[in-house]
Scaffold this motif. Structure first.
Motif, PDB file in Angstrom:
ATOM      1  N   TYR A 136       3.106   5.989 -11.075  1.00 38.20           N
ATOM      2  CA  TYR A 136       2.716   4.590 -11.142  1.00 38.20           C
ATOM      3  C   TYR A 136       1.255   4.393 -10.747  1.00 38.20           C
ATOM      4  CZ  TYR A 136       2.845  -0.326  -9.467  1.00 38.20           C
ATOM      5  OH  TYR A 136       2.595  -1.652  -9.225  1.00 38.20           O
ATOM      6  N   ASP A 137       0.510   3.767 -11.631  1.00 39.10           N
ATOM      7  CA  ASP A 137      -0.879   3.408 -11.355  1.00 39.10           C
ATOM      8  C   ASP A 137      -0.865   1.984 -10.812  1.00 39.10           C
ATOM      9  OD1 ASP A 137      -3.589   3.214 -11.218  1.00 39.10           O
ATOM     10  OD2 ASP A 137      -3.942   3.312 -13.376  1.00 39.10           O
ATOM     11  N   GLY A 138      -0.655   1.863  -9.498  1.00 41.88           N
ATOM     12  CA  GLY A 138      -0.367   0.581  -8.875  1.00 41.88           C
ATOM     13  C   GLY A 138      -1.546  -0.329  -8.664  1.00 41.88           C
ATOM     14  N   ASP A 139      -1.219  -1.584  -8.437  1.00 39.67           N
ATOM     15  CA  ASP A 139      -2.186  -2.656  -8.239  1.00 39.67           C
ATOM     16  C   ASP A 139      -1.719  -3.493  -7.043  1.00 39.67           C
ATOM     17  OD1 ASP A 139      -2.500  -5.781  -8.945  1.00 39.67           O
ATOM     18  OD2 ASP A 139      -4.264  -4.682  -9.662  1.00 39.67           O
ATOM     19  N   LEU A 140      -2.571  -3.667  -6.047  1.00 36.81           N
ATOM     20  CA  LEU A 140      -2.200  -4.352  -4.814  1.00 36.81           C
ATOM     21  C   LEU A 140      -1.765  -5.795  -5.055  1.00 36.81           C
ATOM     22  CD1 LEU A 140      -1.911  -3.718  -1.830  1.00 36.81           C
ATOM     23  CD2 LEU A 140      -4.262  -4.472  -1.506  1.00 36.81           C
ATOM     24  N   ASP A 141      -2.461  -6.528  -5.916  1.00 34.33           N
ATOM     25  CA  ASP A 141      -2.080  -7.916  -6.183  1.00 34.33           C
ATOM     26  C   ASP A 141      -0.697  -8.000  -6.827  1.00 34.33           C
ATOM     27  OD1 ASP A 141      -4.362  -9.040  -5.082  1.00 34.33           O
ATOM     28  OD2 ASP A 141      -5.461  -8.949  -6.981  1.00 34.33           O
ATOM     29  N   TYR A 142      -0.432  -7.108  -7.800  1.00 36.23           N
ATOM     30  CA  TYR A 142       0.898  -7.089  -8.424  1.00 36.23           C
ATOM     31  C   TYR A 142       1.961  -6.791  -7.373  1.00 36.23           C
ATOM     32  CZ  TYR A 142       5.029  -5.642 -10.871  1.00 36.23           C
ATOM     33  OH  TYR A 142       6.335  -5.528 -11.269  1.00 36.23           O
ATOM     34  N   ARG A 202       0.826  -1.213   0.000  1.00 38.54           N
ATOM     35  CA  ARG A 202       0.000   0.000   0.000  1.00 38.54           C
ATOM     36  C   ARG A 202       0.861   1.265   0.000  1.00 38.54           C
ATOM     37  NH1 ARG A 202      -3.480  -3.368   3.017  1.00 38.54           N
ATOM     38  NH2 ARG A 202      -2.442  -2.867   4.983  1.00 38.54           N
ATOM     39  N   LEU A 203       1.931   1.236   0.746  1.00 39.71           N
ATOM     40  CA  LEU A 203       2.833   2.379   0.809  1.00 39.71           C
ATOM     41  C   LEU A 203       3.477   2.637  -0.555  1.00 39.71           C
ATOM     42  CD1 LEU A 203       4.133   4.466   2.720  1.00 39.71           C
ATOM     43  CD2 LEU A 203       5.904   2.763   3.195  1.00 39.71           C
ATOM     44  N   ARG A 204       3.941   1.590  -1.208  1.00 39.10           N
ATOM     45  CA  ARG A 204       4.546   1.735  -2.540  1.00 39.10           C
ATOM     46  C   ARG A 204       3.542   2.329  -3.532  1.00 39.10           C
ATOM     47  NH1 ARG A 204       8.614  -1.219  -4.828  1.00 39.10           N
ATOM     48  NH2 ARG A 204       7.132  -1.901  -6.403  1.00 39.10           N
ATOM     49  N   ILE A 205       2.324   1.851  -3.516  1.00 40.90           N
ATOM     50  CA  ILE A 205       1.310   2.366  -4.432  1.00 40.90           C
ATOM     51  C   ILE A 205       1.072   3.850  -4.173  1.00 40.90           C
ATOM     52  CG2 ILE A 205      -1.149   2.266  -5.025  1.00 40.90           C
ATOM     53  CD1 ILE A 205      -0.921  -0.816  -4.615  1.00 40.90           C
ATOM     54  N   ALA A 206       0.974   4.241  -2.919  1.00 31.69           N
ATOM     55  CA  ALA A 206       0.711   5.649  -2.574  1.00 31.69           C
ATOM     56  C   ALA A 206       1.865   6.555  -2.985  1.00 31.69           C
ATOM     57  CB  ALA A 206       0.445   5.774  -1.077  1.00 31.69           C
ATOM     58  N   VAL A 207       3.087   6.185  -2.637  1.00 29.77           N
ATOM     59  CA  VAL A 207       4.243   7.057  -2.907  1.00 29.77           C
ATOM     60  C   VAL A 207       4.599   7.068  -4.385  1.00 29.77           C
ATOM     61  CG1 VAL A 207       6.702   7.402  -2.425  1.00 29.77           C
ATOM     62  CG2 VAL A 207       5.128   6.839  -0.561  1.00 29.77           C
ATOM     63  N   PHE A 208       4.537   5.924  -5.041  1.00 29.61           N
ATOM     64  CA  PHE A 208       4.931   5.867  -6.452  1.00 29.61           C
ATOM     65  C   PHE A 208       3.907   6.477  -7.405  1.00 29.61           C
ATOM     66  CE2 PHE A 208       8.093   2.146  -5.796  1.00 29.61           C
ATOM     67  CZ  PHE A 208       9.097   3.043  -5.504  1.00 29.61           C
ATOM     68  N   ARG A 209       2.755   6.922  -6.902  1.00 30.65           N
ATOM     69  CA  ARG A 209       1.823   7.673  -7.756  1.00 30.65           C
ATOM     70  C   ARG A 209       2.399   9.039  -8.114  1.00 30.65           C
ATOM     71  NH1 ARG A 209      -3.099   6.142  -9.015  1.00 30.65           N
ATOM     72  NH2 ARG A 209      -3.945   8.209  -9.401  1.00 30.65           N
TER      73      ARG A 209
END
Length: 193
Positions: free
Chosen positions: A34-40, A21-28
């Motif tokens: 980055y348009d992140g995906d939790l499963d990936y 979750r942290l990676r998805i938030a910061v890498f946006r």
């Protein structure tokens, strides 16, 4: 109170969802977009449960507010072997300091040093001679480039890292606002321990 913890093995597994979750938030944010995906993310982060891998995690109370990952370079040989093919350093002497993510409110308080200190200590414990990382390269005239963005080049140079001319990898991810993933260049930097 902010504290850091060194996570390896099972401790990484317990922190995977928070780290994802942290990676998805910061890498946006810039420069990743980055348009992140939790499963990936969960699948990708499983690599950091391997022997020799480390996560340096920062917490404010029980909340993970930052983290930095690292692993022996041979764990990533499939991704990076081509970029390092012309280099003299053997992959089994390199420690890959992968991603560092830190929520904006916690930046500028020394956690970046703690992240590098923890990963470099792991590299030394494994007998590695070199540490490397890569950073995404975006054009200066990119429409989403923030005017107030400050690259971290000066910080990295003060820690003894320098760019490796011609050592560039390409990775694919979907940018925010885009329909399909595209390839991006990532420039490697290295330090002798």
């Amino acid at each position: 109170m902010i504290r850091t913890r060194i996570l390896t093995g099972d401790a990484v597994a317990e922190a995977l969802d928070d780290l994802a979750r942290l990676r998805i938030a910061v890498f946006r944010d810039w420069p990743y977009l980055y348009d992140g995906d939790l499963d990936y993310e969960r699948d990708y982060l499983r690599a950091y449960q391997s022997p020799g891998a480390v996560v340096v995690a920062a917490y404010d109370g029980a909340r993970m507010i930052g983290a930095s990952t690292g692993a022996p370079m041979e764990d990533h040989a499939g991704d990076f072997a081509a970029a390092f093919a012309a280099r003299s350093e053997p992959l089994d002497q390199i420690f890959y300091c992968a991603e560092s993510v830190l929520l904006p409110d916690y930046r500028g308080h020394g956690l970046g040093h703690a992240f590098f200190d923890g990963r470099e200590a792991q590299a030394r414990a494994l007998g590695r001679r070199f540490c490397t990382f890569c950073r995404v390269v975006r054009p200066e005239d990119h429409p989403l480039h923030p005017q107030d963005y400050r690259p971290l080049d000066g910080f990295w140079r003060k820690r003894g890292y320098a760019p490796l001319p011609g050592v560039v990898a390409e990775f694919e991810w979907k940018d925010i606002g885009e329909d399909d993933p595209t390839r991006k260049p990532l420039q490697f930097w290295m330090k002798t321990l």
